[in-house]
Write an enzyme that holds these catalytic residues in place. Structure first.
Site, PDB file in Angstrom:
ATOM      1  CG  HIS A 159      -2.089   0.921   1.053  1.00  0.00           C
ATOM      2  ND1 HIS A 159      -2.022   2.269   1.289  1.00  0.00           N
ATOM      3  CD2 HIS A 159      -3.345   0.666   0.619  1.00  0.00           C
ATOM      4  CE1 HIS A 159      -3.195   2.799   1.018  1.00  0.00           C
ATOM      5  NE2 HIS A 159      -4.018   1.861   0.599  1.00  0.00           N
ATOM      6  CG  ASP A 198      -8.299  -4.703  -2.932  1.00  0.00           C
ATOM      7  OD1 ASP A 198      -9.522  -4.598  -2.805  1.00  0.00           O
ATOM      8  OD2 ASP A 198      -7.584  -3.787  -3.379  1.00  0.00           O
TER       9      ASP A 198
HETATM   10  N1  CMC Z   1       4.051  -7.767  -4.090  1.00  0.00           N
HETATM   11  C1  CMC Z   1       5.398  -7.731  -4.228  1.00  0.00           C
HETATM   12  N2  CMC Z   1       6.137  -6.612  -4.209  1.00  0.00           N
HETATM   13  C2  CMC Z   1       5.481  -5.461  -4.045  1.00  0.00           C
HETATM   14  C3  CMC Z   1       4.075  -5.404  -3.886  1.00  0.00           C
HETATM   15  C4  CMC Z   1       3.367  -6.624  -3.918  1.00  0.00           C
HETATM   16  N3  CMC Z   1       2.037  -6.646  -3.789  1.00  0.00           N
HETATM   17  N4  CMC Z   1       3.693  -4.124  -3.733  1.00  0.00           N
HETATM   18  C5  CMC Z   1       4.815  -3.380  -3.806  1.00  0.00           C
HETATM   19  N5  CMC Z   1       5.901  -4.195  -3.994  1.00  0.00           N
HETATM   20  C6  CMC Z   1       7.299  -3.769  -4.102  1.00  0.00           C
HETATM   21  C7  CMC Z   1       7.603  -3.262  -5.503  1.00  0.00           C
HETATM   22  O1  CMC Z   1       8.032  -4.309  -6.322  1.00  0.00           O
HETATM   23  C8  CMC Z   1       8.691  -2.253  -5.204  1.00  0.00           C
HETATM   24  O2  CMC Z   1       9.883  -2.949  -4.970  1.00  0.00           O
HETATM   25  P1  CMC Z   1      11.333  -2.330  -5.414  1.00  0.00           P
HETATM   26  O3  CMC Z   1      11.416  -1.041  -4.660  1.00  0.00           O
HETATM   27  O4  CMC Z   1      12.281  -3.372  -4.988  1.00  0.00           O
HETATM   28  O5  CMC Z   1      11.208  -2.130  -6.891  1.00  0.00           O
HETATM   29  C9  CMC Z   1       8.254  -1.629  -3.870  1.00  0.00           C
HETATM   30  O6  CMC Z   1       7.469  -2.638  -3.253  1.00  0.00           O
HETATM   31  C10 CMC Z   1       7.433  -0.365  -4.011  1.00  0.00           C
HETATM   32  O7  CMC Z   1       6.399  -0.605  -4.955  1.00  0.00           O
HETATM   33  P2  CMC Z   1       5.596   0.544  -5.694  1.00  0.00           P
HETATM   34  O8  CMC Z   1       4.856  -0.046  -6.836  1.00  0.00           O
HETATM   35  O9  CMC Z   1       6.533   1.690  -5.986  1.00  0.00           O
HETATM   36  O10 CMC Z   1       4.618   1.006  -4.549  1.00  0.00           O
HETATM   37  P3  CMC Z   1       3.379   1.961  -4.755  1.00  0.00           P
HETATM   38  O11 CMC Z   1       3.172   2.666  -3.496  1.00  0.00           O
HETATM   39  O12 CMC Z   1       3.535   2.766  -5.996  1.00  0.00           O
HETATM   40  O13 CMC Z   1       2.183   0.910  -5.046  1.00  0.00           O
HETATM   41  C11 CMC Z   1       0.467  -0.632  -4.781  1.00  0.00           C
HETATM   42  C12 CMC Z   1       1.227   0.528  -4.149  1.00  0.00           C
HETATM   43  C13 CMC Z   1      -0.767  -0.930  -3.953  1.00  0.00           C
HETATM   44  C14 CMC Z   1       0.023  -0.266  -6.187  1.00  0.00           C
HETATM   45  C15 CMC Z   1       1.384  -1.880  -4.817  1.00  0.00           C
HETATM   46  O14 CMC Z   1       1.731  -2.252  -3.494  1.00  0.00           O
HETATM   47  C16 CMC Z   1       0.776  -3.053  -5.559  1.00  0.00           C
HETATM   48  O15 CMC Z   1       0.910  -3.131  -6.791  1.00  0.00           O
HETATM   49  N6  CMC Z   1       0.089  -4.006  -4.852  1.00  0.00           N
HETATM   50  C17 CMC Z   1      -0.585  -5.099  -5.493  1.00  0.00           C
HETATM   51  C18 CMC Z   1      -1.952  -4.659  -6.001  1.00  0.00           C
HETATM   52  C19 CMC Z   1      -2.905  -4.385  -4.859  1.00  0.00           C
HETATM   53  O16 CMC Z   1      -3.048  -5.183  -3.944  1.00  0.00           O
HETATM   54  N7  CMC Z   1      -3.623  -3.251  -4.948  1.00  0.00           N
HETATM   55  C20 CMC Z   1      -4.608  -2.846  -3.952  1.00  0.00           C
HETATM   56  C21 CMC Z   1      -4.163  -1.642  -3.184  1.00  0.00           C
HETATM   57  S1  CMC Z   1      -5.073  -1.313  -1.675  1.00  0.00           S
HETATM   58  C22 CMC Z   1      -6.707  -1.001  -2.076  1.00  0.00           C
HETATM   59  C23 CMC Z   1      -6.950  -0.292  -3.331  1.00  0.00           C
HETATM   60  O17 CMC Z   1      -6.384   0.775  -3.580  1.00  0.00           O
HETATM   61  O18 CMC Z   1      -7.767  -0.779  -4.101  1.00  0.00           O
END
Ligand code: CMC
Length: 369
Positions: A252, A306
């Site tokens: 998140h 989720d």
């Molecule tokens: N599984 C594995 N690695 C992850 C995940 C995950 N679910 N989420 C983030 N990371 C890692 C990502 O690979 C990155 O690693 P590195 O720095 O080594 O490259 C680091 O964490 C930061 O990731 P980011 O994409 O820059 O983080 P963000 O704040 O932009 O994204 C997020 C947040 C929710 C989009 C992301 O955590 C994600 O894609 N999660 C999976 C999809 C998900 O569950 N979405 C629902 C979010 S909560 C409710 C909603 O909004 O609907």
């Protein structure tokens, strides 16, 4: 020196008195009330009133508001005909987005109850299309039942148990608002141009549809189904991460710890799947959670809303493609509350992009290129 904040991380776009997230401690408050208390003691009706109007309602206020929600459940006949005319294999989020647009086309004048009508109509649209795609006759809403109870009644054609209605009621409360997430921001961008309510909500639904946002509940359930056996969960997580894929329902932007909504949903999922055909799915999810926390918690990545919500929705009888629409049916309250607040001190949203291309290129006629 211009600093570009990718993904607008840590950029504040307004002051708010609606929702507060403590991402370090894993706490969430609507209008100052803890999500743990609201999920335990409140109802969809009461919490949506709180978000929209700022205070917990009195008995009379809640009765008036709930009566309106009941009265406005019926959707217009031409929208029913439209839903019946659709192919049965569409993405339900596309159907909901288009239905919202359809309602917007029919709206005439400034109806002071338009926001309540939208909240009341969305479950009817979802249940209507769900039943059509199941090859069943849609069920008209009942004015006798509460919001969540009626939603399940329209889905199944019979009154749900108290436990089922309660589970959905709580799940919807947990999804109602979450400060400046992508879909809320999308709705605010549209509203800031002084476009209409429905257009702002269409933008919210469009943004919520993506797998990084509201589509993650469906993707998480797909993972659990793919694993199939709790003993294979750990190996699956290791392999998935090794191949560069994300664990859906994890991570998140704001929470660096366990999302409080996921904590509550985990309990609901455990209870609702106990001694049912869905119990194994719950066990798989729990084992995936344990394995993923081992590998990801060091980076502050934990289950989000989720992760367990899909199991709850599935056990209640919704098909996975419909999960994001359930999220939308609750988040619409937050979109409207946040848009209403923004419009009190509106300024059109117009950020900037830093130009990195060339300027002053000589224009060449087409046959000289
Ligand atoms: N599984 C594995 N690695 C992850 C995940 C995950 N679910 N989420 C983030 N990371 C890692 C990502 O690979 C990155 O690693 P590195 O720095 O080594 O490259 C680091 O964490 C930061 O990731 P980011 O994409 O820059 O983080 P963000 O704040 O932009 O994204 C997020 C947040 C929710 C989009 C992301 O955590 C994600 O894609 N999660 C999976 C999809 C998900 O569950 N979405 C629902 C979010 S909560 C409710 C909603 O909004 O609907």
């Amino acid at each position: 020196m211009v600093e570009i904040k990718k993904g607008l991380e840590d950029v504040y776009v307004k002051e708010t008195e609606i929702t507060y997230i403590d991402g370090q401690l894993g706490r969430l408050y609507y209008r100052g009330y803890s999500i743990f208390d609201l999920a335990e003691f409140s109802s969809f009706e009461e919490t949506s009133y709180l978000l929209l109007y700022g205070t917990l309602p009195t008995k009379n206020e809640l009765e008036d508001y709930s009566n309106k929600l009941r009265k406005y459940r019926t959707i217009p006949d031409n929208l029913k005909t439209f839903l019946k005319s659709l192919p049965t294999n569409l993405n339900p989020m596309d159907v909901l987005r288009t239905s919202m647009s359809y309602l917007g086309m029919l709206e005439r004048g400034n109806d002071p109850d338009a926001q309540i009508r939208v909240i009341a109509s969305i479950p009817t649209i979802i249940a209507y299309y769900h039943r059509i795609t199941d090859g069943l006759e849609p069920v008209e809403p009942s004015e006798e039942l509460g919001h969540a109870e009626n939603f399940l009644y329209m889905l199944k054609g019979k009154r749900p148990t108290k436990e089922e209605a309660n589970a959905l009621d709580k799940a919807l409360i947990l999804h109602m608002d979450h400060e400046m997430n992508a879909s809320t921001f999308a709705a605010i961008v549209v509203a800031s141009t002084l476009s209409d309510l429905y257009s702002a909500l269409v933008a919210g639904i469009a943004a919520l549809k993506g797998p990084l946002h509201g589509g993650a509940n469906y993707e998480a359930l797909k993972m659990f189904m793919e694993v199939g056996d709790p003993n294979k969960a750990e190996e699956y997580v290791i392999e998935r991460l090794r191949s560069g894929k994300r664990i859906m329902g994890f991570g998140h932007r704001v929470y660096r710890t366990y999302d409080p909504r996921a904590r509550i949903l985990k309990n609901i999922a455990r209870e609702i799947t106990k001694n049912t055909q869905y119990e194994t799915l719950y066990e798989i999810a729990e084992r995936i959670e344990q394995a993923a926390i081992k590998l990801l918690s060091g980076k502050g990545i934990f289950p989000n809303v989720d992760f367990y919500s899909g199991i709850v929705f599935y056990a209640l009888g919704f098909r996975p493609e419909f999960f994001p629409t359930l999220f939308a049916s609750a988040r619409v309250v937050g979109w409207m509350a946040q848009v209403n607040e923004y419009l009190k001190e509106n300024r059109i949203i117009r950020p900037k992009a830093l130009y990195k291309g060339e300027v002053g290129k000589p224009y060449k006629p087409i046959d000289e290129r």
